[in-house]
Design an enzyme around this catalytic site. Structure first.
Site, short mmCIF file in Angstrom:
data_model
loop_
_atom_site.label_atom_id
_atom_site.label_comp_id
_atom_site.label_asym_id
_atom_site.label_seq_id
_atom_site.Cartn_x
_atom_site.Cartn_y
_atom_site.Cartn_z
N ASP A 29 0.97 -1.14 0.16
CA ASP A 29 -0.15 -0.08 0.03
C ASP A 29 1.02 1.10 0.01
O ASP A 29 2.21 1.15 -0.56
CB ASP A 29 -1.01 -0.01 1.31
CG ASP A 29 -2.17 0.58 1.04
OD1 ASP A 29 -2.46 1.77 0.59
OD2 ASP A 29 -3.45 -0.38 0.86
N HIS A 61 -3.67 6.10 3.22
CA HIS A 61 -4.43 5.24 3.08
C HIS A 61 -3.99 3.65 3.51
O HIS A 61 -4.68 3.00 4.15
CB HIS A 61 -4.46 4.79 1.00
CG HIS A 61 -5.30 3.72 0.51
ND1 HIS A 61 -4.99 2.66 0.52
CD2 HIS A 61 -6.54 3.91 0.06
CE1 HIS A 61 -5.99 1.84 -0.07
NE2 HIS A 61 -6.92 2.64 -0.34
N SER A 249 -10.96 -0.94 -1.11
CA SER A 249 -9.73 -1.08 -0.31
C SER A 249 -10.21 -1.35 1.17
O SER A 249 -9.35 -2.09 2.03
CB SER A 249 -8.94 0.29 -0.47
OG SER A 249 -8.36 0.27 -1.66
#
Length: 305
Positions: A29, A61, A249
């Site tokens: 990520d 994120h 996600s």
């Protein structure tokens, strides 16, 4: 995350003391911040974007995804804890501050996870990343072959279906692979609709039935988890420890966490057996396959076998 645990049946009563202890998940990520909820979780870190040695996240994120998977909820008295708070992490930064990346970095991340899996006892590969069209077919095939290598090495690979739905044939290329668990997003039957509802963007499977994808769905809208941009104040507490994000996600780490709980309980299982356990015990939502796959993740039933 408190809502997610209710929807996927991963409440304290349903997991019966399991936390993913002894299991390590690799997360590819944007990196990871040293958030209080993630203290002591980071077993390894590798940066294939900036080459830094210490963990960091210039996007937020990856930190949010990690919190969904295994945050301990310290800043919320457990309210926003992840589903597998005992799980450890190997974090590979393969995306930049905008969440963009390239195939080469993704491949290096997967290679690193494979090379170190015995050191860190890694059993899960979480890829909360969707890929668009790749101009070079050979490069795309190389990436997909590395994902297959990860599965064949015994790793449980969970990938995002992507946010390019709701049209048919909108699942990310990585999520179309046979030997991965492709995770779409669904808010659940009891959640009222809103403008960021999963139905508006979750990647859907092919219309002609060539490939049965996604495999599972989990909530992904308005998910509150760790904020990489938290700040410690003068009173030794934390300001703005959490933030809300939307996307497939956010659904992927729920499935990865479920795999960690299963492996803590039954460490002899293979990755294929874990996959089958999660798929076969999913909750049918009554949607077409392209929207829900086998159905909503149901952790409680999967743990009972």
């Amino acid at each position: 995350m408190n809502r997610v645990k209710r929807v996927v049946h991963a409440t304290a009563a349903e997991v019966n003391g399991l936390s993913g202890k002894g299991v390590t998940a690799a997360v590819l990520d944007t990196g990871i911040a040293l958030h209080p909820d993630l203290s002591g979780k980071i077993a390894g870190f590798a940066d294939f974007v900036g080459g830094q040695k210490q963990p960091y996240d210039d996007s937020g994120h990856g930190t949010h995804v990690a919190g969904c998977l295994c945050g301990n909820g310290k800043c919320s008295n457990g309210l926003y804890a992840g589903i597998a708070p005992g799980c450890r992490l190997v974090v590979c930064k393969v995306l930049d501050e905008r969440g963009d990346g390239n195939v080469a970095a993704m491949i290096e991340g997967i290679r690193y996870v494979l090379d170190t899996r015995r050191i860190y006892h890694t059993r899960i590969l979480n890829i909360s990343v969707g890929i668009g069209s790749i101009r070079e077919a050979a490069l795309e095939q190389e990436l997909l072959s590395w994902i297959a290598k990860a599965w064949n090495a015994g790793l449980f690979v969970a990938v995002a279906a992507g946010n390019n739905g709701p049209a048919p044939d909108s699942v990310s290329a990585m999520g179309l692979q046979a030997h991965v668990v492709s995770v779409g997003c669904h808010d659940g039957r009891q959640t009222p609709g809103h403008k960021n509802a999963c139905a508006a963007y979750s990647g859907r499977g092919p219309a002609n039935g060539r490939v049965k994808k996604p495999d599972l769905v989990a909530p992904g809208s308005g998910i509150i988890s760790c904020n990489a941009w938290y700040r410690k104040n003068h009173f030794c507490s934390v300001n703005h420890p959490y933030t809300a994000k939307n996307g497939t996600s956010m659904a992927v780490p729920a499935v990865s966490a479920a795999a960690a709980l299963l492996w803590e309980k039954e460490p002899h299982l293979t990755n294929e057996q874990v996959r089958e356990r999660l798929l076969y015990h999913a909750q049918d939502l009554g949607e077409n396959w392209g929207m829900q796959g086998w159905g909503m993740l149901h952790v409680g039933r999967a743990l009972k076998g």
